[in-house]
Scaffold this motif. Structure first.
Motif, short mmCIF file in Angstrom:
data_model
loop_
_atom_site.label_atom_id
_atom_site.label_comp_id
_atom_site.label_asym_id
_atom_site.label_seq_id
_atom_site.Cartn_x
_atom_site.Cartn_y
_atom_site.Cartn_z
N CYS A 3 187.38 42.61 85.98
CA CYS A 3 186.28 41.84 86.34
C CYS A 3 185.34 42.47 87.33
O CYS A 3 184.18 42.20 87.59
CB CYS A 3 186.69 40.38 86.62
N LYS A 7 179.24 45.42 83.96
CA LYS A 7 179.60 44.84 82.47
C LYS A 7 178.78 45.72 81.60
O LYS A 7 177.60 46.48 81.92
CB LYS A 7 178.84 43.58 82.41
N THR A 9 176.62 46.94 78.56
CA THR A 9 175.52 45.96 77.86
C THR A 9 174.87 46.57 76.46
O THR A 9 173.99 46.47 75.65
CB THR A 9 174.51 45.76 78.55
N ASP A 18 185.99 42.94 77.24
CA ASP A 18 186.07 41.33 77.64
C ASP A 18 186.73 40.35 76.42
O ASP A 18 187.05 39.24 77.10
CB ASP A 18 184.64 40.71 77.85
N THR A 19 187.33 40.98 75.38
CA THR A 19 188.04 40.04 74.66
C THR A 19 189.25 40.28 74.77
O THR A 19 190.26 39.51 73.84
CB THR A 19 187.64 40.17 73.20
#
Length: 189
Positions: A3, A7, A9, A18-19
């Motif tokens: 985390c 991120k 993009t 993230d999954t």
């Protein structure tokens, strides 16, 4: 820990960290997405050839789990050459090669480092149509689950290695060495 990373993009990244999926997926064009995974672990069986098969099947099956077809693989090895004979490493790599060949993929190289205990696995690259990607994020109540291995096989193998369990462990270990290709083919129908 993840985390805290920035991120990503990029719109071509179809499946990222993230999954918690088995692999990442990057769209190359309208008809092809690249699937990449890496997986390796310490031995869960005493037979080095079988360990190579299990580790390779596990890595290759990550591409199947995403709805793809494995194309290439690279060995990832940690090995204590001073503690174990080279024949053990040879058997591990032969077991892995057999599974790569069975998957219809090509072994294109790899990397080996000195380590205190053996570790083996593969980095695998595959492809799929971008609209056919399977992901954990899409699961919902009522979906059909396809179990590719008996539940608890990893626990049984670990218990057997510690001599805490023996009945039926051969069947569990045999299942771990099988590719998940048939399950992937079922999802295409």
């Amino acid at each position: 820990v993840l985390c805290h990373l920035p991120k990503v993009t990029d719109p071509r990244l179809l499946v990222g960290i993230d999954t918690a999926d088995d692999a990442g997926v990057y769209q190359l064009n309208e008809t092809t997405a690249l699937i990449q995974t890496v997986d390796f672990f310490t031995p869960i069986v005493d037979d080095p050839y079988l360990f190579g098969q299990i580790a390779a099947a596990n890595s290759l099956s990550d591409v199947y789990a995403m709805g793809g077809k494995p194309l290439t693989a690279m060995n990832i090895v940690g090995f204590p050459l001073g503690k174990l004979p080279g024949e053990v490493l040879k058997a591990i790599l032969q077991g892995g090669q057999e599974k790569v060949t069975e998957a219809g993929a090509v072994l294109v190289g790899g990397h080996t480092v000195a380590d205190d205990e053996p570790k083996y696995g593969l980095s695998v690259t595959g492809i799929a149509h971008p609209s056919r990607i399977l992901t954990n994020a899409g699961a919902k109540a009522g979906d059909i689950l396809i179990l590719t291995k008996a539940i608890g096989t990893g626990v049984l193998a670990t218990a057997a290695r510690a001599e805490l369990f023996s009945p039926g462990v051969e069947a569990a270990v045999k299942g771990m060495a099988e590719l998940n290709r048939k399950a992937a083919e079922v999802t295409e129908e």
